[in-house]
Scaffold this motif. Structure first.
Motif, mmCIF file in Angstrom:
data_model
loop_
_atom_site.group_PDB
_atom_site.id
_atom_site.type_symbol
_atom_site.label_atom_id
_atom_site.label_comp_id
_atom_site.label_asym_id
_atom_site.label_seq_id
_atom_site.Cartn_x
_atom_site.Cartn_y
_atom_site.Cartn_z
ATOM 1 N N HIS A 113 82.299 100.842 33.594
ATOM 2 C CA HIS A 113 81.352 100.544 32.599
ATOM 3 C C HIS A 113 81.533 100.473 31.580
ATOM 4 C CE1 HIS A 113 79.708 99.246 35.976
ATOM 5 N NE2 HIS A 113 79.373 100.706 36.751
ATOM 6 N N ALA A 407 82.316 104.677 43.831
ATOM 7 C CA ALA A 407 80.187 104.865 43.374
ATOM 8 C C ALA A 407 79.613 104.695 42.325
ATOM 9 C CB ALA A 407 79.267 105.666 44.679
ATOM 10 N N ARG A 408 80.456 104.588 40.742
ATOM 11 C CA ARG A 408 80.253 104.703 39.487
ATOM 12 C C ARG A 408 79.564 103.241 39.198
ATOM 13 N NH1 ARG A 408 83.716 108.743 37.650
ATOM 14 N NH2 ARG A 408 85.156 109.217 39.561
ATOM 15 N N LEU A 409 78.287 103.770 38.880
ATOM 16 C CA LEU A 409 77.128 103.001 39.122
ATOM 17 C C LEU A 409 76.199 102.286 37.511
ATOM 18 C CD1 LEU A 409 74.348 103.092 41.823
ATOM 19 C CD2 LEU A 409 76.760 102.308 42.040
ATOM 20 N N ASN A 410 76.040 101.057 37.228
ATOM 21 C CA ASN A 410 75.810 100.493 36.037
ATOM 22 C C ASN A 410 74.211 100.856 35.943
ATOM 23 O OD1 ASN A 410 74.338 98.924 37.274
ATOM 24 N ND2 ASN A 410 75.893 97.493 35.920
ATOM 25 N N GLY A 411 72.976 100.742 34.928
ATOM 26 C CA GLY A 411 71.905 100.755 34.760
ATOM 27 C C GLY A 411 71.175 100.190 35.572
ATOM 28 N N ASN A 412 71.435 98.889 35.839
ATOM 29 C CA ASN A 412 71.340 98.211 37.035
ATOM 30 C C ASN A 412 71.162 98.428 39.223
ATOM 31 O OD1 ASN A 412 69.898 96.525 35.114
ATOM 32 N ND2 ASN A 412 72.341 95.927 35.316
ATOM 33 N N GLY A 413 72.228 99.990 38.714
ATOM 34 C CA GLY A 413 72.288 100.382 39.871
ATOM 35 C C GLY A 413 73.533 99.075 41.143
ATOM 36 N N ALA A 414 74.572 98.602 39.999
ATOM 37 C CA ALA A 414 75.601 98.179 40.500
ATOM 38 C C ALA A 414 76.980 98.251 40.192
ATOM 39 C CB ALA A 414 75.783 96.485 39.393
ATOM 40 N N ASP A 415 77.873 98.793 41.252
ATOM 41 C CA ASP A 415 79.242 99.794 40.849
ATOM 42 C C ASP A 415 80.422 98.857 40.851
ATOM 43 O OD1 ASP A 415 81.080 98.041 42.490
ATOM 44 O OD2 ASP A 415 79.464 98.234 44.660
#
Length: 458
Positions: A113, A407-415
């Motif tokens: 990200h 499991a590195r997620l962005n602000g929208n919860g997407a990996d």
């Protein structure tokens, strides 16, 4: 291509002591998993929007003016003999390939990200400066319109030496320098054994990346018969410093063997006091003995060694980390996709094991057949009763699962697997970016290559 290294000028000893230093230098890149980073680099072709010609270095619409314009975003200029030839900001840099291809060498970042945000910010900054100058930028693997003799040369001493040496060792080296662009990712290793496994997996799958990213089907305005002509060019550039590195698959491979390989790669130069000394074709082993003809009686430093390591161009390159070098440049979303592909495969143990299982019984003959056939046929190249498309689909599945497990997620919860979507689309369709451009060329564009600059500029 790299500029002068930032390694300290530590003298290298002679004989076995010096060789041990070089091995230790490479091994010093080992990092614990929690410190593994992602460093993404991409190149792109500049063009003048009125006549589509590549900009020269000098002038109001030149590359140096563009670099100076970028300093308003906090980039610090780097000069060579009074000319601005690069920029630095934090741990990132902007530099020039031989014909002015603009390269972002991104900072080492923690996740994809961050990498994609870095790329987006860079392209926005470039566009803000370039548009008022009447300049645009295009991401492809090979310059689609202009001849080699129509490409400008940047005033960098390193490139002058290479320009004179390349025709002595291959017929396409000058094309590699002036008419190619790539995207690559630099990844860390956790131990020597981890380096060996990652090196072998990435070398074996590098042709799959080449196929997925194939985007160089035009030369001088016409189809050239290849899907990744950029990849083909490396087969006739300089056999001493390119290729698959068969020895990586031999028992006992490690840092020591790679040092011996680099010692046998002919030198290009020695960099001293802001000047490049032509040592093309000479031996680093002689340099370590104080017998370098270009610099007699002098001994090298680790900075010289780091510089020399950047002059080998195999499909995967080892520095203190591994560089994946097989992909054509492309649009913004594929710049993000390249590191995603490799991080998913190499930074998750389960994925790395699955990737190893996929390639562990590939013979050297099969690996070379992939390397030789993919530039022309890409995903449609036959392989073991199927095609490269089958391998690409499996590699993408492994990578996607590896990214999901990170499991590195962005602000929208997407990996991070979201960045693989462009590649998934190509696999689902069974075609490459190059084939899509060829369809446009033969159809909507009616054979007009100029349309590619308007349709695919950043």
């Amino acid at each position: 291509m790299s500029g002068p290294s930032q390694v300290k000028d530590v003298p290298i000893g002679t004989g076995a002591e010096g060789r041990a230093q070089l091995i230790d230098f490479l091994a010093s890149g080992v990092r614990p998993r929690e410190d593994w980073k992602i460093g993404t680099e991409h190149e792109k072709f500049g063009f003048r929007t009125d006549d589509l010609r590549p900009p020269a270095f000098d002038g109001e619409r030149g590359i140096e003016a563009l670099l100076k314009g970028l300093t308003r975003f906090g980039w610090a200029p780097v000069e060579e003999h009074g000319r601005v030839i690069a920029l630095t900001r934090d741990a990132a840099s902007v530099s020039l390939e031989p014909a002015g291809q603009l390269e972002l060498s991104g900072a080492p970042l923690a996740n994809l990200h961050e990498t994609c945000c870095e790329t987006s910010r860079h392209l926005q900054e470039v566009r803000a400066v370039a548009e008022p100058m009447g300049l645009g930028f295009l991401g492809m693997g090979f310059q689609p319109k202009w001849r080699r003799d129509e490409m400008p040369w940047m005033p960098k001493g390193r490139y002058k030496i290479m320009r004179e040496y390349m025709p002595k060792v291959g017929s396409l080296g000058l094309d590699m320098m002036t008419r190619t662009s790539t995207v690559q990712v630099n990844l860390d290793v956790g131990s020597e054994a981890d380096m060996v496994k990652k090196f072998r997996v990435s070398l074996a799958l590098q042709s799959i990346a080449t196929a997925l990213f194939a985007d160089s089907p035009f030369t001088e305005g016409r189809p050239n018969g290849y899907l990744s002509y950029r990849s083909h060019i490396w087969t006739d550039t300089d056999a001493d410093r390119t290729g698959l590195l068969d020895f990586v698959f031999e028992d006992g491979f490690g840092y020591e063997r790679y040092v011996d390989y680099l010692l046998d790669v002919p030198m290009y130069f020695v960099y001293r006091d802001g000047t490049y000394i032509d040592a093309s074709g000479q031996s680093f082993r002689d340099y370590m003995d104080g017998k370098l003809p270009a610099y007699p009686g002098q001994l090298p430093t680790l900075k010289d060694w780091a510089d020399h390591s950047t002059t080998a161009f195999p499909e995967v390159r080892l520095k203190k980390y591994l560089e994946m070098r097989g992909a054509d440049s492309g649009p913004w979303n594929r710049i993000c996709a390249l590191p995603a592909f490799w991080v998913g495969l190499l930074y998750d143990d389960t994925a790395l094991d699955a990737a190893w299982d996929l390639i562990k019984d590939f013979s050297l003959a099969e690996l070379h057949a992939l390397r030789d056939g993919v530039p022309k046929h890409a995903l449609k190249l036959p392989f073991r009763g199927g095609t490269v498309l089958d391998l690409a689909r499996r590699a993408l599945e492994i990578s996607a699962h590896g990214l999901a497990r990170r499991a590195r997620l962005n602000g929208n919860g997407a990996d991070e697997s979201i960045y693989l979507e462009p590649l998934m689309e190509f696999v689902d369709a069974g075609i490459t970016p190059a084939e899509r451009k060829l369809a446009l060329f033969h159809g909507e564009w009616q054979g007009d290559i100029d349309r590619v600059f308007r349709a695919f500029a950043y």
